[in-house]
Design a protein around this motif. Structure first.
Motif, short mmCIF file in Angstrom:
data_model
loop_
_atom_site.label_atom_id
_atom_site.label_comp_id
_atom_site.label_asym_id
_atom_site.label_seq_id
_atom_site.Cartn_x
_atom_site.Cartn_y
_atom_site.Cartn_z
N VAL A 141 -0.91 10.42 -0.85
CA VAL A 141 -1.93 9.83 -1.96
C VAL A 141 -2.75 8.65 -1.37
O VAL A 141 -2.12 7.81 -0.47
N LYS A 142 -3.62 8.55 -1.59
CA LYS A 142 -4.66 7.21 -1.54
C LYS A 142 -3.79 6.16 -2.00
O LYS A 142 -3.05 6.14 -3.45
N PRO A 143 -4.03 4.73 -1.02
CA PRO A 143 -4.24 3.33 -1.45
C PRO A 143 -3.95 3.10 -3.00
O PRO A 143 -3.10 2.15 -3.57
N ARG A 144 -4.80 3.66 -4.12
CA ARG A 144 -5.45 3.40 -5.21
C ARG A 144 -4.20 3.86 -6.17
O ARG A 144 -3.41 3.39 -7.04
N ARG A 145 -4.00 5.12 -5.94
CA ARG A 145 -3.14 5.74 -6.96
C ARG A 145 -1.63 4.82 -6.35
O ARG A 145 -0.90 5.23 -7.96
N LEU A 146 -0.92 4.73 -5.06
CA LEU A 146 0.53 4.35 -4.87
C LEU A 146 0.45 2.76 -5.63
O LEU A 146 1.20 2.65 -6.11
N GLU A 147 -0.85 2.25 -5.57
CA GLU A 147 -0.65 0.55 -6.27
C GLU A 147 -0.83 1.07 -8.24
O GLU A 147 -0.52 -0.02 -8.40
N ASP A 148 -1.19 1.84 -8.79
CA ASP A 148 -1.00 2.35 -9.81
C ASP A 148 -0.11 2.63 -10.37
O ASP A 148 0.74 2.55 -11.24
N GLN A 149 0.36 3.36 -9.57
CA GLN A 149 1.73 4.04 -9.97
C GLN A 149 2.91 3.30 -9.72
O GLN A 149 3.91 2.22 -10.60
N LEU A 150 3.32 1.89 -9.00
CA LEU A 150 3.80 0.59 -9.10
C LEU A 150 3.64 -0.46 -10.23
O LEU A 150 4.64 -0.65 -10.91
N ARG A 151 2.31 -0.38 -10.33
CA ARG A 151 1.52 -1.09 -12.18
C ARG A 151 3.10 -0.68 -12.82
O ARG A 151 3.17 -1.03 -13.50
N ARG A 152 2.89 1.15 -13.00
CA ARG A 152 3.13 1.47 -14.07
C ARG A 152 5.17 1.04 -14.38
O ARG A 152 5.41 1.17 -15.57
N LEU A 153 5.21 1.26 -12.75
CA LEU A 153 7.35 1.34 -12.66
C LEU A 153 7.88 -0.11 -13.13
O LEU A 153 8.35 -0.19 -13.52
N ALA A 154 6.52 -0.83 -12.36
CA ALA A 154 7.41 -2.25 -12.75
C ALA A 154 7.33 -2.76 -14.35
O ALA A 154 8.13 -3.33 -14.95
N ALA A 155 6.05 -2.08 -15.02
CA ALA A 155 5.93 -2.20 -17.10
C ALA A 155 7.49 -1.54 -17.41
O ALA A 155 7.49 -2.09 -18.04
#
Length: 211
Positions: A144-158
């Motif tokens: 998947v694209k980097p932007r989606r990975l960034e979003d996934q990690l952001r939601r995981l951290a929350a």
């Protein structure tokens, strides 16, 4: 002068500018990713029994499985997000050698289009071997694209209750931990793909500020 008592803001030091996940943060992220994965597997099994929302649950499970290799590629492999998203299965060699006892990973085109070889840790190799059972061999590992990975990690951290420092914070974690365990900064420099140890020195500065 009405502004004579106004104090200018202090510019952050090099150490303060490095935002990373400490070991407790990473343990929380990994534990949350494993909980999410178990829940996604249960939800898919239930969806299949009921014949509803199967495709949605399958996609959710794929997303959950992707988080563990993302975390380990950054925090132990020291890869930038663009590098993590570009790595393919053919770039991995799990064979043990004297130099790379847990195998190695080839970064074909890092920053500045530079290639490098990254020695895998035992934990990174184990996670990638596990993930390989579910991934397609003809796609990049994370697919998947980097932007989606960034979003996934952001939601995981929350969900984990961890302050979000982005995917680059995982790479900074790798730099800090290596500087803590390896006194020779050249080893950390080569692992991270820095062009100079002057860049790598920031991690030693972080340790100095921390202690």
């Amino acid at each position: 002068n009405p502004w004579q008592h106004v104090q200018p803001e202090r510019a952050p030091s090099r150490a303060e500018s490095v935002k990373y996940y400490d070991r407790e943060d990473l343990a929380s992220l990994i534990a949350q990713a494993e909980r999410d994965l178990a829940e996604a597997e249960e939800d898919l099994a239930k969806a299949k029994r009921e014949g509803a929302r199967v495709e949605w649950c399958e996609e959710r499970l794929r997303s959950c499985r992707r988080l563990l290799p993302l975390i380990y590629l950054g925090s132990q492999g020291g890869l930038r997000i663009a590098e993590s998203s570009a790595v393919c299965w053919g770039d991995l060699d799990f064979r043990a050698t004297k130099k790379y006892p847990h195998g190695r990973l080839e970064v074909r085109e890092g920053k500045g289009r530079k290639a490098r070889t990254v020695g895998m840790t035992a934990e990174l190799a184990e996670v990638l071997k596990w993930y390989r059972r579910y991934a397609r061999a003809d796609e990049p590992i994370l697919a998947v694209k980097p932007r989606r990975l960034e979003d996934q990690l952001r939601r995981l951290a929350a969900r984990a209750g961890v302050q979000h420092h982005g995917t680059h914070g995982l790479r900074h974690s790798c730099g800090v931990f290596m500087a803590e365990e390896e006194p020779n900064l050249a080893v950390t420099r080569d692992h991270l793909g820095h062009s100079s140890t002057a860049t790598t020195e920031v991690y030693a500065t972080v340790l100095g500020a921390r202690y």
